[in-house]
Every structure is written in structure tokens, then in C-alpha cells.
Design a protein around this motif. Structure first.
Motif, PDB file in Angstrom:
ATOM      1  N   GLU A  67       0.844  -1.185   0.000  1.00  0.00           N
ATOM      2  CA  GLU A  67       0.000   0.000   0.000  1.00  0.00           C
ATOM      3  C   GLU A  67       0.886   1.243   0.000  1.00  0.00           C
ATOM      4  O   GLU A  67       2.081   1.179   0.312  1.00  0.00           O
ATOM      5  CB  GLU A  67      -0.900  -0.014   1.225  1.00  0.00           C
ATOM      6  CG  GLU A  67      -1.903  -1.155   1.222  1.00  0.00           C
ATOM      7  CD  GLU A  67      -2.759  -1.166   2.483  1.00  0.00           C
ATOM      8  OE1 GLU A  67      -2.766  -0.158   3.219  1.00  0.00           O
ATOM      9  OE2 GLU A  67      -3.408  -2.191   2.709  1.00  0.00           O
ATOM     10  N   GLN A  68       0.288   2.398  -0.295  1.00  0.00           N
ATOM     11  CA  GLN A  68       1.047   3.634  -0.427  1.00  0.00           C
ATOM     12  C   GLN A  68       1.864   3.963   0.818  1.00  0.00           C
ATOM     13  O   GLN A  68       3.013   4.391   0.719  1.00  0.00           O
ATOM     14  CB  GLN A  68       0.130   4.804  -0.768  1.00  0.00           C
ATOM     15  CG  GLN A  68       0.923   6.094  -0.961  1.00  0.00           C
ATOM     16  CD  GLN A  68       0.114   7.228  -1.509  1.00  0.00           C
ATOM     17  OE1 GLN A  68      -0.888   7.030  -2.178  1.00  0.00           O
ATOM     18  NE2 GLN A  68       0.543   8.444  -1.225  1.00  0.00           N
ATOM     19  N   GLY A  69       1.314   3.757   2.003  1.00  0.00           N
ATOM     20  CA  GLY A  69       2.048   4.067   3.236  1.00  0.00           C
ATOM     21  C   GLY A  69       3.345   3.284   3.349  1.00  0.00           C
ATOM     22  O   GLY A  69       4.379   3.821   3.748  1.00  0.00           O
ATOM     23  N   PHE A  70       3.321   2.002   2.964  1.00  0.00           N
ATOM     24  CA  PHE A  70       4.536   1.189   2.991  1.00  0.00           C
ATOM     25  C   PHE A  70       5.520   1.664   1.923  1.00  0.00           C
ATOM     26  O   PHE A  70       6.731   1.695   2.161  1.00  0.00           O
ATOM     27  CB  PHE A  70       4.216  -0.291   2.799  1.00  0.00           C
ATOM     28  CG  PHE A  70       3.566  -0.928   3.985  1.00  0.00           C
ATOM     29  CD1 PHE A  70       4.277  -1.146   5.161  1.00  0.00           C
ATOM     30  CD2 PHE A  70       2.238  -1.310   3.946  1.00  0.00           C
ATOM     31  CE1 PHE A  70       3.686  -1.722   6.259  1.00  0.00           C
ATOM     32  CE2 PHE A  70       1.624  -1.888   5.045  1.00  0.00           C
ATOM     33  CZ  PHE A  70       2.346  -2.099   6.212  1.00  0.00           C
ATOM     34  N   CYS A  71       4.994   2.046   0.764  1.00  0.00           N
ATOM     35  CA  CYS A  71       5.863   2.578  -0.295  1.00  0.00           C
ATOM     36  C   CYS A  71       6.579   3.833   0.198  1.00  0.00           C
ATOM     37  O   CYS A  71       7.783   3.999  -0.030  1.00  0.00           O
ATOM     38  CB  CYS A  71       5.048   2.902  -1.543  1.00  0.00           C
ATOM     39  SG  CYS A  71       4.379   1.474  -2.399  1.00  0.00           S
ATOM     40  N   GLU A  72       5.854   4.697   0.882  1.00  0.00           N
ATOM     41  CA  GLU A  72       6.454   5.931   1.393  1.00  0.00           C
ATOM     42  C   GLU A  72       7.523   5.641   2.442  1.00  0.00           C
ATOM     43  O   GLU A  72       8.545   6.326   2.497  1.00  0.00           O
ATOM     44  CB  GLU A  72       5.367   6.851   1.939  1.00  0.00           C
ATOM     45  CG  GLU A  72       4.491   7.415   0.833  1.00  0.00           C
ATOM     46  CD  GLU A  72       3.306   8.208   1.324  1.00  0.00           C
ATOM     47  OE1 GLU A  72       2.941   8.085   2.517  1.00  0.00           O
ATOM     48  OE2 GLU A  72       2.731   8.955   0.508  1.00  0.00           O
ATOM     49  N   GLU A  73       7.325   4.608   3.261  1.00  0.00           N
ATOM     50  CA  GLU A  73       8.357   4.217   4.237  1.00  0.00           C
ATOM     51  C   GLU A  73       9.631   3.774   3.527  1.00  0.00           C
ATOM     52  O   GLU A  73      10.744   4.104   3.965  1.00  0.00           O
ATOM     53  CB  GLU A  73       7.841   3.085   5.121  1.00  0.00           C
ATOM     54  CG  GLU A  73       6.811   3.518   6.139  1.00  0.00           C
ATOM     55  CD  GLU A  73       6.273   2.360   6.970  1.00  0.00           C
ATOM     56  OE1 GLU A  73       6.960   1.314   7.074  1.00  0.00           O
ATOM     57  OE2 GLU A  73       5.158   2.500   7.507  1.00  0.00           O
ATOM     58  N   ILE A  74       9.485   3.034   2.452  1.00  0.00           N
ATOM     59  CA  ILE A  74      10.657   2.584   1.681  1.00  0.00           C
ATOM     60  C   ILE A  74      11.359   3.794   1.075  1.00  0.00           C
ATOM     61  O   ILE A  74      12.595   3.893   1.109  1.00  0.00           O
ATOM     62  CB  ILE A  74      10.240   1.566   0.602  1.00  0.00           C
ATOM     63  CG1 ILE A  74       9.711   0.296   1.270  1.00  0.00           C
ATOM     64  CG2 ILE A  74      11.410   1.244  -0.336  1.00  0.00           C
ATOM     65  CD1 ILE A  74       8.967  -0.641   0.344  1.00  0.00           C
ATOM     66  N   LEU A  75      10.591   4.743   0.534  1.00  0.00           N
ATOM     67  CA  LEU A  75      11.184   5.957  -0.029  1.00  0.00           C
ATOM     68  C   LEU A  75      11.937   6.750   1.028  1.00  0.00           C
ATOM     69  O   LEU A  75      12.970   7.362   0.737  1.00  0.00           O
ATOM     70  CB  LEU A  75      10.103   6.835  -0.672  1.00  0.00           C
ATOM     71  CG  LEU A  75       9.491   6.293  -1.951  1.00  0.00           C
ATOM     72  CD1 LEU A  75       8.260   7.103  -2.331  1.00  0.00           C
ATOM     73  CD2 LEU A  75      10.500   6.267  -3.085  1.00  0.00           C
ATOM     74  N   GLU A  76      11.449   6.742   2.251  1.00  0.00           N
ATOM     75  CA  GLU A  76      12.122   7.458   3.335  1.00  0.00           C
ATOM     76  C   GLU A  76      13.459   6.828   3.696  1.00  0.00           C
ATOM     77  O   GLU A  76      14.424   7.521   3.986  1.00  0.00           O
ATOM     78  CB  GLU A  76      11.231   7.530   4.575  1.00  0.00           C
ATOM     79  CG  GLU A  76      10.065   8.475   4.434  1.00  0.00           C
ATOM     80  CD  GLU A  76      10.475   9.918   4.216  1.00  0.00           C
ATOM     81  OE1 GLU A  76      11.443  10.377   4.855  1.00  0.00           O
ATOM     82  OE2 GLU A  76       9.834  10.581   3.388  1.00  0.00           O
ATOM     83  N   LYS A  77      13.530   5.493   3.691  1.00  0.00           N
ATOM     84  CA  LYS A  77      14.767   4.855   4.146  1.00  0.00           C
ATOM     85  C   LYS A  77      15.808   4.640   3.045  1.00  0.00           C
ATOM     86  O   LYS A  77      16.992   4.576   3.343  1.00  0.00           O
ATOM     87  CB  LYS A  77      14.478   3.556   4.888  1.00  0.00           C
ATOM     88  CG  LYS A  77      14.042   2.394   4.067  1.00  0.00           C
ATOM     89  CD  LYS A  77      13.821   1.185   4.979  1.00  0.00           C
ATOM     90  CE  LYS A  77      13.237   0.032   4.192  1.00  0.00           C
ATOM     91  NZ  LYS A  77      12.997  -1.130   5.009  1.00  0.00           N
ATOM     92  N   CYS A  78      15.400   4.576   1.785  1.00  0.00           N
ATOM     93  CA  CYS A  78      16.377   4.402   0.708  1.00  0.00           C
ATOM     94  C   CYS A  78      17.068   5.732   0.405  1.00  0.00           C
ATOM     95  O   CYS A  78      16.418   6.773   0.350  1.00  0.00           O
ATOM     96  CB  CYS A  78      15.693   3.879  -0.554  1.00  0.00           C
ATOM     97  SG  CYS A  78      15.188   2.153  -0.444  1.00  0.00           S
TER      98      CYS A  78
END
Length: 153
Positions: A7-18
Motif C-alpha cells: 500500500e502507499q504508506g509502505f511505499c512511502e516508508e521505503i522511499l524514506e529509508k532508501c
């Protein structure tokens, strides 16, 4: 166990950590051109800094459609059978389709640079940025139109 669509929230978490992503633009011959970049994500937009000239800037001036990708490999997952053909990878990835533009407004550029500093070099956060440096820096803003993420397991 198969791949999981995020879901979008998990995608945003990945974008934050990469810390590194890849932007793909279309060159003058119609071929994709992909390069690794540092980036920051905020409120549906990706911000990339770099030189004010270069291939990706030239491409964006002619075609604003881009693809942006990040991934994080955790480890290889060996199969109990001992077969190399059944080895898998624990990973997370996000693929974004959107429209890119080069920021011109100094205040927008300063905002984007602030996001990049906060993510990549937080020890320098809050320091004033020289206006000449702001003007000399190329900032690409990607407006996210579609975002998909996957992970295994």
C-alpha cells in the motif's frame, strides 16, 4: 509465499529509508536513460538535486514523463532443495511513474534542498544555504502519478 504488493504508506516508508534511487528519462532517440540519484520524498513529490545542465535535464525539457525506482535487497533466500534455480531474494521496491520538471523558483529550490539535507546530511540541517548555490543547483521535481511497491516475503 509470493511477492506482496504494498500500500502507499509502505511505499512511502521505503522511499524514506532508501538513499539512492534511479530516474529514467527518454532521450532524443527514444531510448530510456537511467541514472542513480540521491533524492527526497515529500507529499507526493520526489526531489532530486544535481547539476543545472546534463542529459536528464535536456531530456526533461523535451519529454516530462519519467520513471523513478528504489529497491533494497535484504538477503538471498536459499531453497531447502539445494537448487540454485529455487533461490529467492528478500527485497522491497517501489516504482513510480510521473511528470518531471526543473524547478526555477529559488524558494521552491531552497525547500527541496532543505528536504535533501534533512534526509542525507541531517547534521547540516538548519544552516543557511548560499543563494548563489541555490541558483547554480539543478533541482528536478517529480509529481507522482502512479506508485507501486512490492516486497518478498
Amino acid at each position: 509465499m509470493g511477492r506482496i504488493v504494498l500500500e502507499q504508506g509502505f511505499c512511502e516508508e521505503i522511499l524514506e529509508k532508501c538513499l539512492v534511487g534511479r530516474i529514467s528519462t527518454i532521450n532524443q532517440d527514444g531510448y530510456p536513460y537511467t541514472v542513480p540519484v540521491h533524492f527526497a520524498y515529500s507529499q507526493g513529490k520526489i526531489y532530486i538535486h544535481g547539476r543545472a545542465k546534463g542529459a536528464k535535464i535536456e531530456h526533461l525539457c523535451k519529454n516530462d514523463r519519467v520513471c523513478f525506482e528504489v529497491d533494497q535487497m535484504e538477503k538471498l533466500v536459499l531453497h531447502e532443495s539445494g537448487s540454485a534455480c529455487k533461490v529467492n531474494t528478500e527485497f522491497q521496491s517501489v516504482v513510480i511513474f510521473g511528470k518531471g520538471k526543473i524547478l526555477k523558483d529559488p524558494k521552491e529550490k531552497e525547500f527541496a534542498l532543505g528536504l535533501l539535507i534533512a534526509k542525507l546530511t541531517p547534521e547540516y540541517q538548519g544552516q543557511a544555504i548560499n543563494p548563489e548555490r541555490i541558483n547554480a543547483t539543478g533541482i528536478i521535481e517529480i509529481t507522482v502519478e502512479q506508485m507501486t511497491g512490492k516486497q518478498y516475503p
